[in-house]
Design a protein around this motif. Structure first.
Motif, short mmCIF file in Angstrom:
data_model
loop_
_atom_site.label_atom_id
_atom_site.label_comp_id
_atom_site.label_asym_id
_atom_site.label_seq_id
_atom_site.Cartn_x
_atom_site.Cartn_y
_atom_site.Cartn_z
N SER A 739 0.82 -1.23 0.00
CA SER A 739 0.00 0.00 0.00
C SER A 739 0.84 1.27 0.00
N GLY A 740 1.97 1.23 -0.72
CA GLY A 740 2.75 2.45 -0.89
C GLY A 740 4.10 2.47 -0.20
N VAL A 741 4.44 1.42 0.53
CA VAL A 741 5.77 1.37 1.17
C VAL A 741 6.86 1.37 0.10
N LYS A 742 7.94 2.10 0.33
CA LYS A 742 8.98 2.28 -0.69
C LYS A 742 10.26 1.50 -0.41
N ARG A 743 10.35 0.81 0.71
CA ARG A 743 11.57 0.06 1.03
C ARG A 743 11.21 -1.41 1.26
N ILE A 744 12.01 -2.30 0.69
CA ILE A 744 11.81 -3.73 0.91
C ILE A 744 12.81 -4.21 1.94
N THR A 745 12.36 -5.06 2.85
CA THR A 745 13.23 -5.56 3.93
C THR A 745 13.56 -7.04 3.76
N THR A 746 13.15 -7.62 2.65
CA THR A 746 13.41 -9.03 2.37
C THR A 746 13.80 -9.18 0.91
N ARG A 747 14.57 -10.22 0.61
CA ARG A 747 14.93 -10.49 -0.79
C ARG A 747 13.83 -11.24 -1.53
N LEU A 748 12.72 -11.47 -0.84
CA LEU A 748 11.54 -12.06 -1.47
C LEU A 748 10.32 -11.21 -1.16
N PRO A 749 10.31 -9.94 -1.62
CA PRO A 749 9.14 -9.09 -1.36
C PRO A 749 7.93 -9.56 -2.16
N VAL A 750 6.75 -9.34 -1.63
CA VAL A 750 5.50 -9.72 -2.30
C VAL A 750 4.77 -8.45 -2.72
N VAL A 751 4.48 -8.34 -4.00
CA VAL A 751 3.80 -7.15 -4.52
C VAL A 751 2.37 -7.50 -4.92
N ASP A 752 1.52 -6.49 -4.94
CA ASP A 752 0.13 -6.65 -5.36
C ASP A 752 -0.01 -6.21 -6.81
N LEU A 753 -0.63 -7.07 -7.61
CA LEU A 753 -0.79 -6.81 -9.03
C LEU A 753 -2.26 -6.99 -9.39
N SER A 754 -2.79 -6.06 -10.15
CA SER A 754 -4.19 -6.16 -10.57
C SER A 754 -4.38 -5.57 -11.94
#
Length: 843
Positions: A739-754
């Protein structure tokens, strides 16, 4: 809100909006008026209670029209059926509307859609009255239900939160919007109403003395989530948790409904995850429940998801496949798969389960196709190649598996051994027939005749321009995946052909030259072999390309796949009507390190697909794709998994699995006269391992010998269609991270796609999307993790308008810094959407 309005706006409309097609079964005829009220300019409602045949025709026409968009075309279809939904496969075959449930949504769907449950959700603050009403009358009218409670309750909360039902008040108090939160801050008169609502709807007696929203929300979240956990437990709570407040069974429908709504909404999902993790820590749930083996069906808290994962792994290792499948299916939409590590682990278990299941099916049916070489090859091309595809996908998932928690590492050994067992049984049958019948098989086109049969006839017509792809190590199951990807480029066909033995690149590529059936031979040169073509030594790519040049002159040109795809306008002279495009990437990737580079194979298929579409733009009319040999993935290899060369004889080692010379076979190697296997030259015999093992230790990717995986290969032809047939498709794609976060804290981030809207309906409902992360120089430093929902062969996923998916991005281990995540059209490589992100890994 009336009960009818609640059912329409909170149950049916969201389901229709998500699936675009909804079937409502209503044997009690309660909901007909509600369903009819859904009809508008964008939604067609078909009432199956009137004019049976006409209703079926109208439903079918409306369903077909969903594949188009424009003025006068419906965006949704609702079918009202005044009967009970089918429960068995037999009943579904008799139901003319069951097809729409398979493609869309259905109501009712589970216990939560029972009339009583719906009423309890609509009026959660009047549970006792509703239950008394249903005890007196199992199907009370809407009017009776609406009359419960009388006037408008909780006026302050309704005014501040701008919602119109007790259920929605609870959701807003749990996860308010910024505007709602500001309203709650400026007025504490709502506290008394909230206490009354909590007591009436959930049985919660608010203990906090605080009058802020955060204090109330903390207690409400803890009560709600722990209540769902308790209500789902088959057994009793451990002593240390028995004093923790929770609701009774009377509020189960509301508790489950609220938790599901919070988990399934993109706007509240991350809030749910954060709250559940915090409450789990506060209550020390993993330690308190460490002796419990049955936690029910739901994974309210993250430690439950870990428990269910262990259950799935244990069932898979014990070959209790139905139990494993049940657990995997039950948790495939778990909110905890929003964590990339969890999604990868479940994906690996699911891939292993699919492979083991396919191996069991293949092994059961081995007797049915063991009678002849032709029968075995036919079965391989029809179904047995599926276990090779599933094995490749499992090895790919394993190679991409990144986690500090080795919870599923031991799955690999079990699954690999299971595949090795059935693959070896098939191999034993194959070698038995090969020794008896020889090679190439009579029923297949051999590679040595491929150019003369598939390419040369096209070139007799000077108006045709033909691209001839020579792809190194494209085994048959990969060819099927590639053929599937090329269907939007023109009329495609694929056939199984037989590779030339020995299945090594110098021999295999030479077999794809013009006139190879008469001109190709394999000769001895000292302690090595050379390929001879019409008496000339073929020792390099240049010497092979010289064969084409001598035959076709300036009508011929050649380049690599990367050369053709680099730049906007590949230079191909107008006089060229035979363009050879070479690709060695599959073989080179897998030769170097199959454990880590298997995931790059889809890049080659993507490159071929892009090239084919560029050829169409460049005026080419036909494409033929051929390969020199297949390969075997030896993932189950261990220190002793090696074949010993024949002890007697004079042999030259051609590759890891092939010898040429003279001698006799033994238990580990078979020996067949070279002429019987279609090998021309000055060698008397061909020898290779009987098993799926090489002559060298530690080899996990190999070819050169004789197996279905190495010697049955694809030939693909594409008659390119005029570029005007398919216009460029446009899709409106939404891409976001937390929902708008700009930094990833894992090497396996999960994104929302629609996908919200598209005109991509001429070729079907699906919008195909390629996700890649690029650094500031344009280098790919992250890709969508292959496995559901991402196609392992293409690296892409498909969405329908209105669908949302969570996709794990696998970042390069070495990369840190700023990057851009992009959603591409995989054919044109134009970007649908992008977001700028930055790594923030904990050291």
């Amino acid at each position: 809100m009336s009960i009818a309005a609640f059912i329409r706006d909170s149950v049916l409309r969201p389901r229709l909006s998500k699936a675009r097609c909804l079937v409502v079964y209503d044997p009690a005829k309660l909901y007909r008026a509600i369903v009819i009220s859904l009809a508008d300019e964008e939604t067609t409602v078909v009432d199956a209670s009137e004019h049976g045949i006409e209703s079926r025709e109208k439903a079918l026409q409306s369903f077909i029209s969903l594949a188009r968009i424009g003025a006068g075309v419906p965006a949704g279809l609702v079918v009202y059926v005044p009967s009970s939904p089918p429960k068995s496969d037999h009943e579904r075959t008799l139901d003319p509307y069951a097809i729409y449930t398979a493609c869309g949504a259905v109501f009712p769907d589970g216990d939560g859609d029972e009339y009583l449950s719906l009423c309890l959700k609509a009026k959660p603050d009047h549970v006792s009255e509703i239950r008394r009403l249903f005890e007196a009358n199992p199907v009370p009218s809407f009017e009776l239900v609406d009359n419960i409670g009388g006037g408008v309750g909780y006026p302050t909360l309704r005014t501040i939160l701008k919602v119109d039902s007790a259920r929605n008040i609870l959701l807003a108090l749990l996860a308010p919007s910024e505007r709602q939160r500001e309203g709650l801050k400026g007025n504490d008169a709502w506290i008394g109403e909230a206490k009354s609502l909590f007591k009436a709807a959930l049985g919660l007696k608010l203990a906090t003395k605080g009058k802020s929203w955060s204090a109330v929300a903390d207690e409400l979240w803890r009560f709600l989530l722990f209540s769902e956990f308790v209500l789902d437990l088959p057994g009793t709570l451990p002593p240390s948790l028995q004093a923790v407040p929770h609701t009774d069974t009377g509020a189960y429908a509301l508790v489950f409904d609220l938790c599901e709504a919070l988990r399934n909404d993109n706007r509240t999902r991350q809030t749910y995850i954060d709250r559940a993790e915090q409450i789990e820590r506060e209550l020390n749930l993993p330690a308190a429940c460490s002796d419990m083996t049955d936690l029910g069906k739901l994974d309210t808290f993250p430690f439950e998801e870990r428990t269910f994962l262990h259950m799935a792994v244990s069932a898979l290792k014990s070959d209790q496949l139905d139990d494993a499948r049940f657990v995997v299916d039950q948790h495939k939409n778990s909110v905890w798969l929003g964590k990339g590590e969890s999604q990868a682990q479940w994906g690996l278990v699911a891939a292993g389960l699919r492979l083991v299941t396919a191996c069991e099916d293949a092994e059961r049916n081995l007797v049915g196709y063991a009678n002849s070489l032709d029968a075995l090859i036919e079965q391989y091309t029809l179904s047995l190649r599926e276990i090779d595809r599933l094995q490749r996908e499992f090895e790919q998932a394993l190679g991409e598996y990144v986690s500090l928690e080795p919870v599923v590492d031991d799955v690999a050994d079990h699954v690999r051994k299971r595949y090795a067992r059935v693959a070896q049984k098939i191999q034993t049958i194959f070698i038995k027939h090969l020794e008896k019948e020889g090679w190439p098989p009579h029923g297949l086109l051999p590679n040595i005749n491929l150019f003369d049969k598939l390419v040369a006839p096209l070139l007799t017509d000077r108006s045709k321009r033909v691209a001839y792809f020579l792809v190194d190590a494209l085994r048959y199951e990969l060819g099927l995946e590639l053929n599937r990807q090329l269907t939007d480029a023109g009329t495609t066909s694929i056939q199984a052909v037989s590779a030339q033995l020995p299945t090594v690149t110098p021999v295999g590529m030479a077999s794809l030259l013009p006139g190879a059936a008469k001109k190709l031979s394999v000769m001895r040169e000292g302690k090595d072999i050379i390929v001879s073509f019409d008496g000339q030594r073929l020792t390099s790519v240049a010497s092979r390309m010289k064969v084409f040049e001598l035959l076709y002159g300036d009508r011929f040109a050649h380049m690599t796949l990367s050369e053709f795809n680099n730049g906007n306008n590949p230079t191909v002279a107008d006089a060229v009507n035979l363009l050879v495009i070479r690709s060695t990437e599959v073989d080179s990737h897998l030769e170097s390190n199959p454990d880590t580079t298997l995931g790059l194979v889809h890049q080659v298929l993507k490159g071929i697909r892009v090239a084919v579409h560029r050829l169409k733009k460049a005026g080419f009319t036909d494409v033929v794709i051929a390969t020199d040999h297949g390969f075997f993935l030896n993932g189950h290899a261990n220190a002793g998994d090696v074949c010993t060369k024949p002890g007697a004889g004079d042999w030259i080692v051609v590759h890891d699995r092939a010898l040429l010379g003279t001698g006799s076979g033994d238990e580990q190697s078979f020996v067949v006269p070279a002429e019987k296997l279609g090998i021309r030259g000055d060698f008397e015999c061909f020898a290779a391992p009987r098993s799926l093992a090489p002559y060298r230790r530690g080899v996990r990717f190999f070819h050169g010998g004789a197996s279905l995986q190495e010697a049955i290969v694809p030939a693909i032809t594409v008659a390119l269609q005029d570029q005007s047939v398919h216009e460029t498709s446009v899709a409106i794609v939404r891409l976001s991270y937390k929902s708008g976060v700009k930094r990833i804290t894992t090497r396996l981030p999960v994104v929302d796609l629609s996908v919200e809207c598209t005109d991509m309906f001429g070729q079907g409902l699906d919008v195909e999307i390629l996700l890649e992360a690029h650094d500031r120089h344009g280098n790919v430093i992250g890709e969508a993790r292959k496995g559901d929902p991402v196609d392992p062969a293409t690296g892409t996923l498909k969405l329908q308008p209105g669908q949302e998916k969570q996709v794990t991005i696998r970042m390069d281990m070495e990369f840190e810094g700023k990057f851009t995540l992009k959603a591409f059209n995989p054919v044109t490589l134009t970007a649908y959407a992008s977001i700028d992100l930055e790594t923030d890994y904990a050291v």
